[in-house]
Design a protein around this motif. Structure first.
Motif, PDB file in Angstrom:
ATOM      1  N   VAL A  20       0.830  -1.203   0.000  1.00 34.71           N
ATOM      2  CA  VAL A  20       0.000   0.000   0.000  1.00 34.71           C
ATOM      3  C   VAL A  20       0.868   1.258   0.000  1.00 34.71           C
ATOM      4  O   VAL A  20       0.623   2.220  -0.751  1.00 34.71           O
ATOM      5  CB  VAL A  20      -0.956  -0.007   1.204  1.00 34.71           C
ATOM      6  CG1 VAL A  20      -1.667   1.340   1.334  1.00 34.71           C
ATOM      7  CG2 VAL A  20      -1.971  -1.128   1.074  1.00 34.71           C
ATOM      8  N   VAL A  21       1.922   1.246   0.831  1.00 37.25           N
ATOM      9  CA  VAL A  21       2.797   2.421   0.899  1.00 37.25           C
ATOM     10  C   VAL A  21       3.514   2.651  -0.422  1.00 37.25           C
ATOM     11  O   VAL A  21       3.588   3.770  -0.935  1.00 37.25           O
ATOM     12  CB  VAL A  21       3.801   2.245   2.054  1.00 37.25           C
ATOM     13  CG1 VAL A  21       4.847   3.369   2.020  1.00 37.25           C
ATOM     14  CG2 VAL A  21       3.080   2.262   3.395  1.00 37.25           C
ATOM     15  N   PHE A  22       4.054   1.565  -0.992  1.00 34.32           N
ATOM     16  CA  PHE A  22       4.773   1.705  -2.254  1.00 34.32           C
ATOM     17  C   PHE A  22       3.853   2.127  -3.394  1.00 34.32           C
ATOM     18  O   PHE A  22       4.231   2.922  -4.257  1.00 34.32           O
ATOM     19  CB  PHE A  22       5.462   0.391  -2.605  1.00 34.32           C
ATOM     20  CG  PHE A  22       6.615   0.039  -1.694  1.00 34.32           C
ATOM     21  CD1 PHE A  22       7.213   0.996  -0.900  1.00 34.32           C
ATOM     22  CD2 PHE A  22       7.088  -1.264  -1.611  1.00 34.32           C
ATOM     23  CE1 PHE A  22       8.273   0.684  -0.060  1.00 34.32           C
ATOM     24  CE2 PHE A  22       8.144  -1.587  -0.792  1.00 34.32           C
ATOM     25  CZ  PHE A  22       8.734  -0.611   0.008  1.00 34.32           C
ATOM     26  N   LYS A  23       2.641   1.583  -3.395  1.00 32.93           N
ATOM     27  CA  LYS A  23       1.704   1.931  -4.452  1.00 32.93           C
ATOM     28  C   LYS A  23       1.299   3.392  -4.354  1.00 32.93           C
ATOM     29  O   LYS A  23       1.154   4.099  -5.368  1.00 32.93           O
ATOM     30  CB  LYS A  23       0.453   1.033  -4.349  1.00 32.93           C
ATOM     31  CG  LYS A  23      -0.458   1.110  -5.548  1.00 32.93           C
ATOM     32  CD  LYS A  23       0.177   0.459  -6.762  1.00 32.93           C
ATOM     33  CE  LYS A  23      -0.805   0.386  -7.934  1.00 32.93           C
ATOM     34  NZ  LYS A  23      -0.169  -0.202  -9.129  1.00 32.93           N
ATOM     35  N   LYS A  24       1.111   3.869  -3.114  1.00 33.09           N
ATOM     36  CA  LYS A  24       0.721   5.261  -2.911  1.00 33.09           C
ATOM     37  C   LYS A  24       1.814   6.193  -3.389  1.00 33.09           C
ATOM     38  O   LYS A  24       1.535   7.297  -3.890  1.00 33.09           O
ATOM     39  CB  LYS A  24       0.426   5.481  -1.442  1.00 33.09           C
ATOM     40  CG  LYS A  24      -0.044   6.894  -1.116  1.00 33.09           C
ATOM     41  CD  LYS A  24      -0.381   7.039   0.352  1.00 33.09           C
ATOM     42  CE  LYS A  24      -0.847   8.461   0.676  1.00 33.09           C
ATOM     43  NZ  LYS A  24      -1.170   8.603   2.112  1.00 33.09           N
ATOM     44  N   ASN A  25       3.072   5.803  -3.260  1.00 31.27           N
ATOM     45  CA  ASN A  25       4.201   6.628  -3.667  1.00 31.27           C
ATOM     46  C   ASN A  25       4.681   6.317  -5.092  1.00 31.27           C
ATOM     47  O   ASN A  25       5.757   6.748  -5.501  1.00 31.27           O
ATOM     48  CB  ASN A  25       5.365   6.435  -2.696  1.00 31.27           C
ATOM     49  CG  ASN A  25       5.107   7.048  -1.343  1.00 31.27           C
ATOM     50  OD1 ASN A  25       5.290   8.245  -1.118  1.00 31.27           O
ATOM     51  ND2 ASN A  25       4.649   6.231  -0.414  1.00 31.27           N
ATOM     52  N   ASP A  26       3.854   5.561  -5.832  1.00 33.23           N
ATOM     53  CA  ASP A  26       4.142   5.234  -7.239  1.00 33.23           C
ATOM     54  C   ASP A  26       5.475   4.497  -7.394  1.00 33.23           C
ATOM     55  O   ASP A  26       6.239   4.742  -8.321  1.00 33.23           O
ATOM     56  CB  ASP A  26       4.144   6.505  -8.091  1.00 33.23           C
ATOM     57  CG  ASP A  26       4.065   6.173  -9.589  1.00 33.23           C
ATOM     58  OD1 ASP A  26       3.473   5.135  -9.917  1.00 33.23           O
ATOM     59  OD2 ASP A  26       4.606   6.952 -10.395  1.00 33.23           O
ATOM     60  N   TRP A  27       5.720   3.575  -6.481  1.00 31.90           N
ATOM     61  CA  TRP A  27       6.907   2.730  -6.600  1.00 31.90           C
ATOM     62  C   TRP A  27       6.565   1.394  -7.272  1.00 31.90           C
ATOM     63  O   TRP A  27       7.471   0.634  -7.601  1.00 31.90           O
ATOM     64  CB  TRP A  27       7.510   2.455  -5.225  1.00 31.90           C
ATOM     65  CG  TRP A  27       8.361   3.611  -4.733  1.00 31.90           C
ATOM     66  CD1 TRP A  27       8.231   4.924  -5.051  1.00 31.90           C
ATOM     67  CD2 TRP A  27       9.464   3.493  -3.838  1.00 31.90           C
ATOM     68  NE1 TRP A  27       9.160   5.655  -4.413  1.00 31.90           N
ATOM     69  CE2 TRP A  27       9.956   4.823  -3.651  1.00 31.90           C
ATOM     70  CE3 TRP A  27      10.084   2.467  -3.164  1.00 31.90           C
ATOM     71  CZ2 TRP A  27      11.035   5.107  -2.823  1.00 31.90           C
ATOM     72  CZ3 TRP A  27      11.163   2.744  -2.339  1.00 31.90           C
ATOM     73  CH2 TRP A  27      11.638   4.052  -2.176  1.00 31.90           C
TER      74      TRP A  27
END
Length: 322
Positions: free
Chosen positions: A314-321
């Motif tokens: 979720v964190v990576f997806k939110k930061n477009d990683w």
């Protein structure tokens, strides 16, 4: 060989033999066009003797791949230009050497594929200007050459714009194909520059030098119009060069950006995969730990792996990683 004879601005005869040239060349009311395709050195020497052509100019005709130029001799001009044509998809400029005397225009073609019928049509379409003699004939030839160069650079500019659009498509074309097209455009434009850029100097010789043949001629505005087309062609070629350089830099920047995107995603997935590896490795120790030997230990490790992995995703997806 093709020949034409204008007398007092009117077409008198054409396709007469070369032996008759001496009968007409001394009459200042005449304007003669002589077109030779791949003449032998003997034929050129004989013609040079007949018209009083300088030996250095005759030698330049026999030496291929001359730079576009206009040389001024005592009794004539020697001009080298290149007609534009394509051999399939390959750019193939064709050299045309021109001798300009007071009463004769001699064109020497080294490539039989170059067709001067369009030049003849331009002459026939402007009979009112034929009274200007050889300068009228030379204008028609140079106008045809320059128009062909302008048409080619416009075609190259259109190809470059289409290639530029391909670079920013949502689904870009095959990288190798785009790279090949860019290379071909840069190679063609670089080759084309060698033909176009000296044309400005050539027209400078005709228009601005003190011994210019156009001084006081009614054809001066028409030559100036052709010179404007030369300037436009050169400017378009310069802008095309800048466009291709910018496209190359853009392509390199896109490749770097895509590589960064791929590395960022691989790093994100590696971090997520490292979580279950670390947790299951911890629970695989050969020492007692909470839940060791019990079903609850398995469920605790499974829950921990799921929660941490989902949180990282979720964190990576939110930061477009990802």
């Amino acid at each position: 060989m093709r020949t034409r004879l204008y007398r007092d601005g009117r077409l008198e005869k054409e396709n007469f033999p070369l032996a008759e040239v001496s009968d007409h060349v001394s009459d200042h009311r005449n304007a003669i066009w002589i077109d030779l395709c791949r003449p032998t050195p003997e034929e050129l020497t004989a013609l040079g003797d007949e018209l009083g052509l300088h030996e250095l100019a005759v030698e330049d005709v026999l030496a291929d791949h001359q730079r576009p130029k206009a040389d001024v001799y005592a009794n004539h001009l020697f001009i080298t230009v290149y007609a534009m044509r394509f051999d399939g998809d390959r750019f193939a400029p064709a050299e045309i050497d021109v001798f300009v005397t007071e009463t004769a225009l001699v064109t020497v073609r080294l490539d039989p594929a170059v067709d001067l019928d369009e030049v003849v049509r331009r002459w026939d379409a402007a009979p009112a200007l034929a009274g200007n003699g050889v300068l009228f004939l030379l204008h028609g030839l140079l106008d045809w050459v320059v128009d062909g160069q302008l048409e080619l650079v416009l075609d190259l500019d259109g190809r470059a714009e289409d290639l530029e659009e391909e670079l920013f498509e949502e689904r870009p074309a095959d990288a190798r194909e785009v790279q090949r097209k860019m290379y071909e455009l840069r190679k063609t434009s670089a080759h084309f520059r060698k033909v176009v850029m000296p044309m400005r100097e050539l027209f400078g010789t005709l228009l601005h030098r003190d011994q210019g043949v156009l001084r006081g001629s009614q054809m001066m505005p028409y030559y100036q119009d052709v010179y404007d087309h030369v300037q436009r062609t050169a400017e378009l070629l310069e802008s095309l060069r800048d466009l291709l350089a910018n496209m190359r830099e853009t392509r390199l920047a896109q490749q770097g950006f895509r590589l960064n995107q791929i590395m960022k995603r691989l790093t994100g997935w590696a971090a997520i995969i490292a979580v279950p590896t670390a947790i299951t490795g911890f629970y695989g120790q050969n020492v007692p730990f909470p839940g060791s030997g019990q079903a609850v230990g398995f469920w605790m490790s499974l829950a921990l792996v799921s929660v941490v992995s989902v949180a990282l995703y979720v964190v990576f997806k939110k930061n477009d990683w990802l």
